[in-house]
Design a protein around this motif. Structure first.
Motif, PDB file in Angstrom:
ATOM      1  N   HIS A  29      65.628  49.539  61.700  1.00  0.00           N
ATOM      2  CA  HIS A  29      66.330  50.473  62.577  1.00  0.00           C
ATOM      3  C   HIS A  29      66.521  51.832  61.908  1.00  0.00           C
ATOM      4  O   HIS A  29      66.333  52.883  62.537  1.00  0.00           O
ATOM      5  N   ALA A  34      67.612  55.296  63.565  1.00  0.00           N
ATOM      6  CA  ALA A  34      68.942  54.873  64.002  1.00  0.00           C
ATOM      7  C   ALA A  34      69.992  55.322  62.990  1.00  0.00           C
ATOM      8  O   ALA A  34      69.690  55.639  61.840  1.00  0.00           O
ATOM      9  N   GLU A  43      75.323  53.677  67.831  1.00  0.00           N
ATOM     10  CA  GLU A  43      74.408  53.542  66.694  1.00  0.00           C
ATOM     11  C   GLU A  43      74.779  52.372  65.800  1.00  0.00           C
ATOM     12  O   GLU A  43      73.918  51.757  65.167  1.00  0.00           O
ATOM     13  N   TYR A  46      72.951  49.152  65.859  1.00  0.00           N
ATOM     14  CA  TYR A  46      71.685  49.045  65.142  1.00  0.00           C
ATOM     15  C   TYR A  46      71.857  48.956  63.629  1.00  0.00           C
ATOM     16  O   TYR A  46      70.906  48.599  62.925  1.00  0.00           O
ATOM     17  N   THR A  47      73.030  49.299  63.130  1.00  0.00           N
ATOM     18  CA  THR A  47      73.176  49.458  61.678  1.00  0.00           C
ATOM     19  C   THR A  47      74.244  48.579  61.035  1.00  0.00           C
ATOM     20  O   THR A  47      74.217  48.383  59.819  1.00  0.00           O
ATOM     21  N   ARG A 185      63.601  63.852  69.984  1.00  0.00           N
ATOM     22  CA  ARG A 185      64.007  63.123  68.784  1.00  0.00           C
ATOM     23  C   ARG A 185      63.317  63.732  67.580  1.00  0.00           C
ATOM     24  O   ARG A 185      62.087  63.744  67.487  1.00  0.00           O
ATOM     25  N   LYS A 232      63.540  52.919  71.394  1.00  0.00           N
ATOM     26  CA  LYS A 232      64.977  53.123  71.205  1.00  0.00           C
ATOM     27  C   LYS A 232      65.490  54.208  72.149  1.00  0.00           C
ATOM     28  O   LYS A 232      66.565  54.072  72.751  1.00  0.00           O
ATOM     29  N   ASP A 236      68.340  53.398  74.886  1.00  0.00           N
ATOM     30  CA  ASP A 236      69.616  54.117  74.799  1.00  0.00           C
ATOM     31  C   ASP A 236      69.873  55.008  76.013  1.00  0.00           C
ATOM     32  O   ASP A 236      71.022  55.185  76.425  1.00  0.00           O
TER      33      ASP A 236
END
Length: 297
Positions: A29, A34, A43, A46-47, A185, A232, A236
């Motif tokens: 991720h 991420a 976020e 994902y972490t 992004r 992602k 999202d």
């Protein structure tokens, strides 16, 4: 002829055990961008291990992606020069949500061989199952330049303006009209260095001298990193952050991305799917991913 299609298709599948942990998922991720902002609750899914959800594209690196492309290129009937190999596309079908940690059996084989005239296309299929049944199926479409011309099946068209097919076989048309959503992004300068720690250590993505030998000004980003970043963004933006809604995801790699560039991701809603086109903003919107579909519930 270096590729013997009949022999390759008849070869016994290769099976191996794979395993992954929450740390592997978190590293993946982070490798696709991420964690920004680091304290954003969206976020942290994902972490942070206590809230961890697995983005389905993690399937491309789980167990370091083995058995995968390199293994497939050493199958009986296949003897090719790796400098002529290009990753042309990727398809993923989810049978169940991917758990944050697990062990499974991965079975890899060559599912199709196509004769494109000046190139051959190999479809490398990896099917993964755990004790509870099938988890996912990955198809990697591999172009081998200079290895076509034996009069075999040409297979489906890969031109960007052609009609593409979803995993269920239903024809879909390229998106038209204004997209429903556009997001950008930024690719970090060190994105490829971080992403490669999930298993793809090809020096093309890290070594400037190697990249020049391959014909690039500098190291390029992994196509599968762009693939993950794009999924992602779709999850999202249009799927409420719910990774379990993804059923299938397919793309064609249409161009390279350099670390430090900005991805422009255009999305079109369709019944049960999202059509996507990705380009590099700084290079006049040069195409990066094309024929891209995220199927969802």
């Amino acid at each position: 002829m270096p590729i013997d299609a009949a022999l390759a298709l008849a070869a016994e599948p290769r099976t191996g055990e794979i395993a992954w942990t929450a740390k592997d998922v978190q590293l993946y991720h982070l490798g696709i961008g991420a964690g920004v902002p680091a304290t954003d609750p969206d976020e942290l899914r994902y972490t942070l291990e206590s809230r961890l959800h697995v983005l389905p594209s993690f399937a491309t690196v789980a167990g370091a992606g083995s058995p995968g492309v390199i293994s497939g290129l050493s199958m009986p009937g296949v003897d090719v020069d790796l400098t002529r190999v290009l990753h042309g596309g990727q398809s993923l079908t989810l049978h169940r949500p991917i758990p944050p940690r697990g062990t499974a059996t991965a079975t890899g084989r060559i599912a199709a061989v196509y004769d494109k005239g000046k190139a051959a296309v190999l479809v490398m299929r990896t099917e993964v199952a755990d004790a509870d049944g099938p988890l996912w199926t990955n198809d990697a479409q591999i172009f081998v330049r200079g290895e076509g011309g034996w009069g075999g099946d040409r297979g489906p068209s890969t031109r960007s303006h052609s009609r593409v097919r979803s995993s269920g076989g239903t024809p879909t048309d390229p998106p038209t009209g204004e997209p429903d959503k556009v997001v950008e992004r930024r690719v970090r300068e060190d994105q490829a260095l971080l992403y490669r720690l999930s298993g793809d250590l090809n020096p093309l993505h890290a070594d400037p001298e190697f990249a020049k030998l391959a014909g690039f000004d500098r190291p390029i980003l992994h196509g599968l990193c762009t693939y993950g970043m794009t999924l992602k963004a779709v999850v999202d933006t249009l799927l409420g952050g719910d990774v379990t809604r993804v059923r299938a995801y397919t793309t064609r790699f249409a161009g390279v991305v350099y670390p430090g560039e900005t991805l422009r991701i255009r999305m079109w809603r369709r019944d049960g799917s999202v059509r996507v086109a990705v380009s590099a903003e700084e290079r006049d919107d040069a195409p990066v991913l094309a024929d891209t579909v995220v199927e969802h519930c």
